[in-house]
Design a protein around this motif. Sequence first.
Motif, PDB file in Angstrom:
ATOM      1  N   HIS A 283       0.714  21.721 -52.593  1.00 50.56           N
ATOM      2  CA  HIS A 283      -0.748  21.736 -52.417  1.00 50.56           C
ATOM      3  C   HIS A 283      -1.190  22.177 -51.020  1.00 50.56           C
ATOM      4  O   HIS A 283      -2.253  21.764 -50.532  1.00 50.56           O
TER       5      HIS A 283
ATOM      6  N   LEU B 145       2.901  26.079 -52.438  1.00 50.04           N
ATOM      7  CA  LEU B 145       1.741  25.926 -53.327  1.00 50.04           C
ATOM      8  C   LEU B 145       1.894  24.674 -54.187  1.00 50.04           C
ATOM      9  O   LEU B 145       0.906  23.957 -54.437  1.00 50.04           O
TER      10      LEU B 145
ATOM     11  N   THR C 113      -2.489  28.280 -44.874  1.00 43.35           N
ATOM     12  CA  THR C 113      -1.459  27.417 -44.280  1.00 43.35           C
ATOM     13  C   THR C 113      -0.067  27.918 -44.630  1.00 43.35           C
ATOM     14  O   THR C 113       0.838  27.931 -43.778  1.00 43.35           O
TER      15      THR C 113
ATOM     16  N   ASP D  16      -1.451  33.055 -59.456  1.00 42.23           N
ATOM     17  CA  ASP D  16      -2.895  32.904 -59.683  1.00 42.23           C
ATOM     18  C   ASP D  16      -3.480  33.921 -60.672  1.00 42.23           C
ATOM     19  O   ASP D  16      -4.449  33.616 -61.369  1.00 42.23           O
TER      20      ASP D  16
ATOM     21  N   ALA E 275      -9.393  35.336 -48.754  1.00 41.44           N
ATOM     22  CA  ALA E 275     -10.517  34.428 -48.987  1.00 41.44           C
ATOM     23  C   ALA E 275     -11.818  35.199 -49.198  1.00 41.44           C
ATOM     24  O   ALA E 275     -12.704  34.753 -49.934  1.00 41.44           O
TER      25      ALA E 275
ATOM     26  N   SER F 116      -2.724  25.166 -48.616  1.00 41.05           N
ATOM     27  CA  SER F 116      -3.623  26.301 -48.824  1.00 41.05           C
ATOM     28  C   SER F 116      -2.868  27.607 -48.579  1.00 41.05           C
ATOM     29  O   SER F 116      -1.816  27.625 -47.916  1.00 41.05           O
ATOM     30  N   LEU F 117      -3.436  28.711 -49.077  1.00 40.20           N
ATOM     31  CA  LEU F 117      -2.794  30.021 -48.916  1.00 40.20           C
ATOM     32  C   LEU F 117      -2.673  30.389 -47.448  1.00 40.20           C
ATOM     33  O   LEU F 117      -1.645  30.930 -47.008  1.00 40.20           O
TER      34      LEU F 117
END
Length: 413
Positions: free
Chosen positions: A259, A256, A264, A44, A166, A261-262
């Motif tokens: 798809h 990732l 999860t 990212d 987050a 989530s971070l």
Amino acid sequence: MKNGDTPQRLTHDTTQYVILLILTLFIGWFLGIERVLVPAMANDIYHISSYLYILSFLAAFGFTKSVLNLVSGKISDDIGRKKLLLIGWLVAIPVPFIFYFSTSWNMIVLANIGVGVNQAFAWTMTVTAGLDLSRSTSRGLTVGLNEAAGYIGQATAGIITGYMAASYGLRGASFLFGIVVVIVAIGTTALTIRETVGFTKSEELGINQAGSSVSFIKMFTDTSWSNRLLFSYSQAGLFEKFVDVVFWGLMPLYLLSLHFSLFTIAVLVGIYQITWGVVQIITGRLSDHIDRNVLIITGFWIDSTAMVGFVFFHGIVIIALLSFLAGLGMAFLYPVLIAAVNDKVKPSERGTRLGIYRLWRDSGYGFGAIFVGILASGLNVRDVFIGVASLMAISGGIVMVVCWINHHKSLVP
């Protein structure tokens, strides 16, 4: 009274043992920052596409830790465990700052050299000191509890920092969590830990093993390849780390791409670590009562099966089940390997011999990162699972064959 269980050991300081477990939990928390956040930073923040380049952080960590395991084990037999434990935490101080202020991926790789030093000094000393304090009939349980504390710490840190990311971002979560852990660990080590190396001297007297010293070169060659059984354990330690490389460096990126989530991803990777952490308390204790080699070989076959499963199944429920299976396999083999090596060494050589084993074991992070990086970059991620599954099956087979040879040789009059 069992051989080696001196009156001092039978009344050992339980409080010290508990503190060592708490410090191992801190070690796991510190390393757990890396389980999800660092691969995510590569993706990212630095937008790196090369798997081999991404996994360079893990190679730097693994090779640093493996070499210093060797150094720390030898030094701790000479100067004691506490000093190296404290040094390990002092070295960790810059790491959260580098994570926060880094401007390139190379700085992250540099920080992981610091993480490797921390792990080599701190975790090596908590497990060695724990073995110093433990009775001869509970060494498997001792290692199981130590490793459980560390890997439960890694799993919970991954989940906590994944949640924190987050609100504070990847950099902020790694800095805030990391600096708190380091400060508390330094204070706990300095104020509460007592030296344990003296227990090895009384232990040797208790089992009448004191005698002429063995050179470091002899211990190194014996543990690495001359002694067939110790060789089988050393190579097993190296190759089992390939599974952890997959879950640490590759699995977050793979999930990732699917798809998830971070948070999860943190949970799915955490299932593997928590299973490993909790179940190895049971398997460590079980290995004190049955043949350790049976558990080691079983663990390799379980992990090989789990790796194959990732090739064919991609749903969240199946991935969770396969992560559980992989953690189960590691719980069977990981703490039992350390206990098995410890069974074959003199107490006065414990730090050095375990350091040599951990040299080979943790070099698996470095070699595993290269192997996984090349396969993932040159072929595809699913080929990595097949490759690691094959290596696990072969490595477990080596342990099985060596044990079979030793067993049949022992029957010859």
